[in-house]
Design a protein around this motif. Sequence first.
Motif, mmCIF file in Angstrom:
data_model
loop_
_atom_site.group_PDB
_atom_site.id
_atom_site.type_symbol
_atom_site.label_atom_id
_atom_site.label_comp_id
_atom_site.label_asym_id
_atom_site.label_seq_id
_atom_site.Cartn_x
_atom_site.Cartn_y
_atom_site.Cartn_z
ATOM 1 N N VAL A 113 0.736 -1.018 0.036
ATOM 2 C CA VAL A 113 -0.102 0.018 0.084
ATOM 3 C C VAL A 113 0.873 1.239 -0.034
ATOM 4 N N LEU A 114 2.073 1.129 0.769
ATOM 5 C CA LEU A 114 2.833 2.563 0.991
ATOM 6 C C LEU A 114 3.337 2.881 -0.393
ATOM 7 N N GLN A 115 3.921 1.564 -1.003
ATOM 8 C CA GLN A 115 4.673 1.737 -2.329
ATOM 9 C C GLN A 115 3.790 2.285 -3.307
ATOM 10 N N GLU A 116 2.363 2.153 -3.404
ATOM 11 C CA GLU A 116 1.355 2.565 -4.453
ATOM 12 C C GLU A 116 1.132 4.001 -3.895
ATOM 13 N N TYR A 117 0.950 4.136 -2.663
ATOM 14 C CA TYR A 117 0.822 5.654 -2.423
ATOM 15 C C TYR A 117 1.965 6.597 -2.680
ATOM 16 N N TYR A 118 3.063 6.087 -2.360
ATOM 17 C CA TYR A 118 4.231 7.036 -2.377
ATOM 18 C C TYR A 118 4.740 6.927 -3.980
#
Length: 203
Positions: A113-118
């Motif tokens: 999720v964090l990778q997608e967001y960033y």
Amino acid sequence: MYDLGPDLDAEVEPGTNLLISGPPLTGKRALALDILAAGTENGEGAVIVTTKDGADRVLNDYAKRIDYEGKPVSVVDCVTRQQGVGDVRDDERVKYTSSPVDMTGIGIKLSEVLQEYYQQRGLEQNRIMLHSLSTLLMYADLQTVFRFLHVFTGRIQSVGGLGLFAIDADAHDDRTMNTIKQLFDGIITTHEDAEPDVRLAGD
């Protein structure tokens, strides 16, 4: 800086991890959701890791605070599959792990999720809550939870996020609480008959 919202008159630096600690039924989860909603209002990303309630219930409660349709709000649900709802699949909003014991899985889903967001959405500021550490400590020993949290809080720190981790203070002995507290930059304490207060390291 991250503004902790109307309940707590405080701002914290990016990369801060806060422990939300208090007796049962003092509104730890509600407070964490409020702090996340304050971020969603500002266009920040929100990730809710839930080891107690299924994603549907969490998102229902979140919807009472803010209309999150089309906004970056994700849930890592560690409950539904464990309860035997077999055929749930990950979608854009919800990622599932097999159970709260699957800490490796929780870490992987959070990283996705964090990778997608960033990277894909270009979101610089993201708020992540985990409710609740007490559930993890019911299933695993302190050392295992500590190692998991060390990685988890480090990940939030490295991406400049804001981490919120709820724990039921009355459910654990002093040794456990003191060990867990070492990983955090500050503590928000909830009380039965008073407003929550924030104590940041260095204050």
